[in-house]
Design an enzyme around this catalytic site. Structure first.
Site, PDB file in Angstrom:
ATOM      1  N   ASP A  74      11.211 -27.497 -27.863  1.00 37.05           N
ATOM      2  CA  ASP A  74      11.754 -28.059 -26.620  1.00 37.05           C
ATOM      3  C   ASP A  74      11.712 -27.014 -25.520  1.00 37.05           C
ATOM      4  O   ASP A  74      11.775 -25.814 -25.805  1.00 37.05           O
ATOM      5  CB  ASP A  74      13.234 -28.439 -26.795  1.00 37.05           C
ATOM      6  CG  ASP A  74      13.418 -29.801 -27.414  1.00 37.05           C
ATOM      7  OD1 ASP A  74      12.711 -30.726 -27.020  1.00 37.05           O
ATOM      8  OD2 ASP A  74      14.278 -29.914 -28.306  1.00 37.05           O
ATOM      9  N   TYR A  76      13.568 -24.755 -22.719  1.00 37.88           N
ATOM     10  CA  TYR A  76      14.939 -24.254 -22.581  1.00 37.88           C
ATOM     11  C   TYR A  76      15.721 -25.222 -21.694  1.00 37.88           C
ATOM     12  O   TYR A  76      15.196 -25.753 -20.721  1.00 37.88           O
ATOM     13  CB  TYR A  76      14.933 -22.873 -21.942  1.00 37.88           C
ATOM     14  CG  TYR A  76      14.252 -21.804 -22.764  1.00 37.88           C
ATOM     15  CD1 TYR A  76      14.713 -21.450 -24.026  1.00 37.88           C
ATOM     16  CD2 TYR A  76      13.138 -21.113 -22.254  1.00 37.88           C
ATOM     17  CE1 TYR A  76      14.087 -20.461 -24.771  1.00 37.88           C
ATOM     18  CE2 TYR A  76      12.512 -20.117 -22.996  1.00 37.88           C
ATOM     19  CZ  TYR A  76      12.992 -19.792 -24.252  1.00 37.88           C
ATOM     20  OH  TYR A  76      12.379 -18.809 -24.988  1.00 37.88           O
ATOM     21  N   PHE A  87       8.545 -20.563 -25.108  1.00 36.16           N
ATOM     22  CA  PHE A  87       9.150 -19.239 -25.314  1.00 36.16           C
ATOM     23  C   PHE A  87       9.270 -18.403 -24.037  1.00 36.16           C
ATOM     24  O   PHE A  87       9.953 -17.392 -24.034  1.00 36.16           O
ATOM     25  CB  PHE A  87       8.402 -18.430 -26.392  1.00 36.16           C
ATOM     26  CG  PHE A  87       8.482 -19.039 -27.758  1.00 36.16           C
ATOM     27  CD1 PHE A  87       9.629 -18.894 -28.531  1.00 36.16           C
ATOM     28  CD2 PHE A  87       7.432 -19.785 -28.277  1.00 36.16           C
ATOM     29  CE1 PHE A  87       9.730 -19.468 -29.791  1.00 36.16           C
ATOM     30  CE2 PHE A  87       7.518 -20.372 -29.543  1.00 36.16           C
ATOM     31  CZ  PHE A  87       8.663 -20.211 -30.302  1.00 36.16           C
ATOM     32  N   HIS A 197      10.561 -18.955 -37.875  1.00 39.09           N
ATOM     33  CA  HIS A 197      10.821 -19.012 -36.432  1.00 39.09           C
ATOM     34  C   HIS A 197      11.442 -17.695 -35.982  1.00 39.09           C
ATOM     35  O   HIS A 197      12.225 -17.085 -36.723  1.00 39.09           O
ATOM     36  CB  HIS A 197      11.768 -20.175 -36.126  1.00 39.09           C
ATOM     37  CG  HIS A 197      11.801 -20.545 -34.684  1.00 39.09           C
ATOM     38  ND1 HIS A 197      12.556 -19.850 -33.754  1.00 39.09           N
ATOM     39  CD2 HIS A 197      11.162 -21.532 -33.994  1.00 39.09           C
ATOM     40  CE1 HIS A 197      12.384 -20.393 -32.568  1.00 39.09           C
ATOM     41  NE2 HIS A 197      11.550 -21.413 -32.672  1.00 39.09           N
TER      42      HIS A 197
END
Length: 231
Positions: A74, A76, A87, A197
């Site tokens: 998703d 932020y 990211f 992750h």
């Protein structure tokens, strides 16, 4: 309700991507997705990233230039964080925890890498690194709020077109979600590097994956220019 198909000219995206994804814009799910976003705005919901940056990844990294794909989940959902790249955050925004761990791994994996004071990864995108979130929008302060509205179908199509039309791509699949989404990748044609992750919630499991040096080694062996990971 039968909605009219979306005109590709209205989508702010680099031309080679429009050509690759032309069929998607005419499908009913994409019109439904656009209507959902319109209704969210009409209801006064704050949506991230801003409308002009929803397809930012596709503007920064043309289809013809893609060498590496990093799949996020998703955008932020905090104020000013999302700018359409997985990211990454704009200059002046605090570096999120997952990106801090990515930087820590780079510092041990890439000789001479200096951990930057910002989280803007646009320099990667200009070298053929597609920073792709599975869902391209989110409601402010509500993680996952735009999941299962059509974005996943669209980004599956993105991966499918890359998988079918190109060879020798490197997919960096961090965490179970990205690895599940990457199941459509033909590993006879492409490279799929898997790791935990980078979120602190996974402890230090991401550390030591060496995906950045591995990616550059694959690119060199293919006669391609390696990525300068310094940002």
């Amino acid at each position: 309700m039968n909605l009219p198909p979306v005109n590709p000219e209205s989508v702010k995206m680099e031309a080679s991507w429009k050509n690759a994804l032309l069929n998607e814009f005419g499908l009913p799910y994409f019109a439904t997705l656009r209507e959902f976003l319109k209704q969210e705005k009409e209801a006064g919901k704050v949506i991230y990233p801003p409308g002009n940056l929803i397809f930012h990844a596709f503007e920064k990294t043309p289809f013809d230039a893609v060498k590496i794909v990093i799949i996020g989940q998703d955008p932020y959902h905090g104020d000013g964080q999302a700018h359409g790249l997985s990211f990454s955050v704009p200059n002046g925004v605090a570096i999120p925890p997952s990106l801090r761990n990515i930087y820590k791994e780079l510092a041990v994996d890439i000789p001479g890498f200096v951990i930057p004071k910002h989280g803007n990864l646009e320099k990667w995108t200009e070298q053929g690194v597609l920073l792709l979130n599975a869902t391209l929008t989110v409601r402010a302060k509500e993680a996952g709020s735009h999941q299962k509205k059509g974005w996943e179908q669209f980004t599956d199509a993105v991966i499918r077109e890359l998988n079918e039309q190109k060879t020798g791509l490197i997919f960096l699949l961090w965490g179970k979600y990205a690895q599940e989404k990457g199941k459509i990748i033909d590993t006879e044609k492409h490279f799929a590097l898997k790791a935990a992750h980078p979120s602190p919630l996974a402890g230090n499991a991401f550390m030591g994956c060496r995906h950045f040096s591995q990616s550059n080694e694959i690119l060199r062996n293919a006669g391609k220019t390696p990525v300068n990971w310094q940002v």
